[in-house]
Design a protein around this motif. Structure first.
Motif, PDB file in Angstrom:
ATOM      1  N   SER A  16       0.806  -1.209   0.000  1.00 30.09           N
ATOM      2  CA  SER A  16       0.000   0.000   0.000  1.00 30.09           C
ATOM      3  C   SER A  16       0.845   1.268   0.000  1.00 30.09           C
ATOM      4  O   SER A  16       0.347   2.342  -0.263  1.00 30.09           O
ATOM      5  N   THR A  17       2.143   1.144   0.273  1.00 27.73           N
ATOM      6  CA  THR A  17       2.998   2.323   0.323  1.00 27.73           C
ATOM      7  C   THR A  17       3.501   2.732  -1.048  1.00 27.73           C
ATOM      8  O   THR A  17       3.931   3.852  -1.239  1.00 27.73           O
ATOM      9  N   GLY A  18       3.529   1.803  -1.984  1.00 30.73           N
ATOM     10  CA  GLY A  18       4.049   2.109  -3.300  1.00 30.73           C
ATOM     11  C   GLY A  18       5.558   2.208  -3.330  1.00 30.73           C
ATOM     12  O   GLY A  18       6.126   2.733  -4.262  1.00 30.73           O
ATOM     13  N   SER A  19       6.236   1.702  -2.340  1.00 33.59           N
ATOM     14  CA  SER A  19       7.682   1.782  -2.245  1.00 33.59           C
ATOM     15  C   SER A  19       8.342   0.898  -3.291  1.00 33.59           C
ATOM     16  O   SER A  19       8.175  -0.313  -3.284  1.00 33.59           O
ATOM     17  N   ALA A  20       9.119   1.510  -4.191  1.00 37.83           N
ATOM     18  CA  ALA A  20       9.813   0.736  -5.214  1.00 37.83           C
ATOM     19  C   ALA A  20      10.814  -0.214  -4.578  1.00 37.83           C
ATOM     20  O   ALA A  20      10.998  -1.335  -5.047  1.00 37.83           O
ATOM     21  N   PHE A  21      11.452   0.215  -3.501  1.00 38.44           N
ATOM     22  CA  PHE A  21      12.414  -0.644  -2.818  1.00 38.44           C
ATOM     23  C   PHE A  21      11.724  -1.890  -2.290  1.00 38.44           C
ATOM     24  O   PHE A  21      12.209  -2.996  -2.460  1.00 38.44           O
ATOM     25  N   ALA A  22      10.597  -1.710  -1.654  1.00 31.32           N
ATOM     26  CA  ALA A  22       9.849  -2.848  -1.113  1.00 31.32           C
ATOM     27  C   ALA A  22       9.411  -3.771  -2.247  1.00 31.32           C
ATOM     28  O   ALA A  22       9.453  -4.987  -2.107  1.00 31.32           O
ATOM     29  N   ASN A  23       8.990  -3.220  -3.357  1.00 24.82           N
ATOM     30  CA  ASN A  23       8.529  -4.027  -4.477  1.00 24.82           C
ATOM     31  C   ASN A  23       9.686  -4.786  -5.117  1.00 24.82           C
ATOM     32  O   ASN A  23       9.521  -5.919  -5.544  1.00 24.82           O
ATOM     33  N   ASP A  24      10.863  -4.162  -5.165  1.00 19.80           N
ATOM     34  CA  ASP A  24      12.049  -4.837  -5.669  1.00 19.80           C
ATOM     35  C   ASP A  24      12.397  -6.014  -4.757  1.00 19.80           C
ATOM     36  O   ASP A  24      12.729  -7.091  -5.225  1.00 19.80           O
ATOM     37  N   ASP A  25      12.294  -5.801  -3.457  1.00 17.71           N
ATOM     38  CA  ASP A  25      12.536  -6.893  -2.508  1.00 17.71           C
ATOM     39  C   ASP A  25      11.531  -8.016  -2.713  1.00 17.71           C
ATOM     40  O   ASP A  25      11.898  -9.193  -2.684  1.00 17.71           O
ATOM     41  N   LEU A  26      10.278  -7.676  -2.910  1.00 20.92           N
ATOM     42  CA  LEU A  26       9.245  -8.689  -3.148  1.00 20.92           C
ATOM     43  C   LEU A  26       9.536  -9.440  -4.439  1.00 20.92           C
ATOM     44  O   LEU A  26       9.387 -10.653  -4.507  1.00 20.92           O
ATOM     45  N   PHE A  27       9.966  -8.727  -5.470  1.00 19.81           N
ATOM     46  CA  PHE A  27      10.332  -9.334  -6.751  1.00 19.81           C
ATOM     47  C   PHE A  27      11.421 -10.378  -6.541  1.00 19.81           C
ATOM     48  O   PHE A  27      11.338 -11.495  -7.044  1.00 19.81           O
ATOM     49  N   LYS A  28      12.436 -10.020  -5.759  1.00 18.52           N
ATOM     50  CA  LYS A  28      13.530 -10.952  -5.484  1.00 18.52           C
ATOM     51  C   LYS A  28      13.063 -12.103  -4.602  1.00 18.52           C
ATOM     52  O   LYS A  28      13.390 -13.260  -4.859  1.00 18.52           O
ATOM     53  N   LYS A  29      12.313 -11.798  -3.563  1.00 20.04           N
ATOM     54  CA  LYS A  29      11.834 -12.808  -2.618  1.00 20.04           C
ATOM     55  C   LYS A  29      10.914 -13.822  -3.305  1.00 20.04           C
ATOM     56  O   LYS A  29      10.906 -14.999  -2.959  1.00 20.04           O
ATOM     57  N   SER A  30      10.163 -13.375  -4.284  1.00 17.37           N
ATOM     58  CA  SER A  30       9.197 -14.240  -4.965  1.00 17.37           C
ATOM     59  C   SER A  30       9.840 -15.090  -6.050  1.00 17.37           C
ATOM     60  O   SER A  30       9.144 -15.791  -6.775  1.00 17.37           O
ATOM     61  N   ASN A  31      11.147 -15.014  -6.181  1.00 15.32           N
ATOM     62  CA  ASN A  31      11.924 -15.814  -7.124  1.00 15.32           C
ATOM     63  C   ASN A  31      11.681 -15.450  -8.586  1.00 15.32           C
ATOM     64  O   ASN A  31      11.942 -16.244  -9.479  1.00 15.32           O
ATOM     65  N   CYS A  32      11.177 -14.258  -8.819  1.00 15.20           N
ATOM     66  CA  CYS A  32      10.944 -13.812 -10.197  1.00 15.20           C
ATOM     67  C   CYS A  32      12.249 -13.693 -10.978  1.00 15.20           C
ATOM     68  O   CYS A  32      12.274 -13.871 -12.189  1.00 15.20           O
ATOM     69  N   MET A  33      13.333 -13.389 -10.252  1.00  6.58           N
ATOM     70  CA  MET A  33      14.623 -13.183 -10.908  1.00  6.58           C
ATOM     71  C   MET A  33      15.187 -14.467 -11.505  1.00  6.58           C
ATOM     72  O   MET A  33      16.140 -14.412 -12.273  1.00  6.58           O
ATOM     73  N   ALA A  34      14.608 -15.601 -11.179  1.00  9.62           N
ATOM     74  CA  ALA A  34      15.062 -16.851 -11.787  1.00  9.62           C
ATOM     75  C   ALA A  34      14.841 -16.817 -13.300  1.00  9.62           C
ATOM     76  O   ALA A  34      15.607 -17.419 -14.051  1.00  9.62           O
ATOM     77  N   CYS A  35      13.829 -16.095 -13.740  1.00 15.27           N
ATOM     78  CA  CYS A  35      13.497 -16.051 -15.168  1.00 15.27           C
ATOM     79  C   CYS A  35      13.477 -14.652 -15.765  1.00 15.27           C
ATOM     80  O   CYS A  35      13.461 -14.515 -16.985  1.00 15.27           O
ATOM     81  N   HIS A  36      13.421 -13.609 -14.928  1.00 18.16           N
ATOM     82  CA  HIS A  36      13.286 -12.241 -15.425  1.00 18.16           C
ATOM     83  C   HIS A  36      14.362 -11.334 -14.857  1.00 18.16           C
ATOM     84  O   HIS A  36      14.759 -11.489 -13.705  1.00 18.16           O
ATOM     85  N   ALA A  37      14.796 -10.380 -15.662  1.00 17.07           N
ATOM     86  CA  ALA A  37      15.706  -9.320 -15.228  1.00 17.07           C
ATOM     87  C   ALA A  37      15.066  -7.990 -15.597  1.00 17.07           C
ATOM     88  O   ALA A  37      14.158  -7.933 -16.434  1.00 17.07           O
ATOM     89  N   VAL A  38      15.545  -6.932 -15.012  1.00 16.80           N
ATOM     90  CA  VAL A  38      14.962  -5.618 -15.280  1.00 16.80           C
ATOM     91  C   VAL A  38      15.172  -5.201 -16.729  1.00 16.80           C
ATOM     92  O   VAL A  38      14.228  -4.773 -17.395  1.00 16.80           O
ATOM     93  N   ASP A  39      16.385  -5.345 -17.230  1.00 15.67           N
ATOM     94  CA  ASP A  39      16.672  -4.778 -18.549  1.00 15.67           C
ATOM     95  C   ASP A  39      17.270  -5.746 -19.561  1.00 15.67           C
ATOM     96  O   ASP A  39      17.795  -5.327 -20.588  1.00 15.67           O
ATOM     97  N   GLN A  40      17.162  -7.038 -19.296  1.00 14.20           N
ATOM     98  CA  GLN A  40      17.625  -8.009 -20.291  1.00 14.20           C
ATOM     99  C   GLN A  40      16.746  -9.252 -20.267  1.00 14.20           C
ATOM    100  O   GLN A  40      16.215  -9.627 -19.230  1.00 14.20           O
ATOM    101  N   LYS A  41      16.612  -9.868 -21.431  1.00 16.85           N
ATOM    102  CA  LYS A  41      15.830 -11.096 -21.535  1.00 16.85           C
ATOM    103  C   LYS A  41      16.610 -12.226 -20.875  1.00 16.85           C
ATOM    104  O   LYS A  41      17.801 -12.350 -21.036  1.00 16.85           O
ATOM    105  N   ARG A  42      15.925 -13.011 -20.102  1.00 16.92           N
ATOM    106  CA  ARG A  42      16.479 -14.253 -19.555  1.00 16.92           C
ATOM    107  C   ARG A  42      15.616 -15.366 -20.121  1.00 16.92           C
ATOM    108  O   ARG A  42      15.400 -15.416 -21.329  1.00 16.92           O
ATOM    109  N   VAL A  43      15.092 -16.211 -19.302  1.00 18.91           N
ATOM    110  CA  VAL A  43      14.145 -17.229 -19.774  1.00 18.91           C
ATOM    111  C   VAL A  43      12.879 -16.531 -20.257  1.00 18.91           C
ATOM    112  O   VAL A  43      12.309 -16.893 -21.275  1.00 18.91           O
ATOM    113  N   GLY A  44      12.466 -15.518 -19.516  1.00 19.36           N
ATOM    114  CA  GLY A  44      11.305 -14.713 -19.880  1.00 19.36           C
ATOM    115  C   GLY A  44      11.736 -13.316 -20.283  1.00 19.36           C
ATOM    116  O   GLY A  44      12.920 -12.968 -20.216  1.00 19.36           O
TER     117      GLY A  44
END
Length: 103
Positions: A16-44
């Motif tokens: 609810s805060t809209g904190s980009a830092f918190a969302n980045d942490d959630l992105f990492k915690k949720s294992n999204c980085m296994a297939c996605h990166a911010v600025d380059q194609k990986r698996v996804g």
């Protein structure tokens, strides 16, 4: 006041805060980085590609939140995105908003 903030953080209410830092942490915690990166194609696709594809789509948050939870195939080729049922509905929405905020 600090105790209230700590409780909110521990309870996962940072969405609810809209904190980009918190969302980045959630992105990492949720294992999204296994297939996605911010600025380059990986698996996804990269987050920038996803944000660009859905730019201007008022239903994009809902579409992406559903895709995060249910998975899918065909939007970015035939490589399937596996479902992430362990991600709560609220966190899926936060992740979708985060992805769409990437420029």
């Amino acid at each position: 006041m600090h105790k209230v903030l700590a409780v909110c953080i521990a309870s996962g209410f940072l969405f609810s805060t809209g904190s980009a830092f918190a969302n980045d942490d959630l992105f990492k915690k949720s294992n999204c980085m296994a297939c996605h990166a911010v600025d380059q194609k990986r698996v996804g696709p990269s987050l920038k590609e996803v944000a660009a594809k859905y730019n201007g789509d008022s239903s994009a948050v809902e579409k992406l939140a559903i895709k995060i939870k249910a998975g899918g195939t065909g939007v970015w080729g035939q490589m399937p995105m596996p479902p992430q049922p362990q991600v709560s509905d609220a966190d899926a929405k936060v992740l979708a908003e985060y992805v769409l905020s990437i420029k």
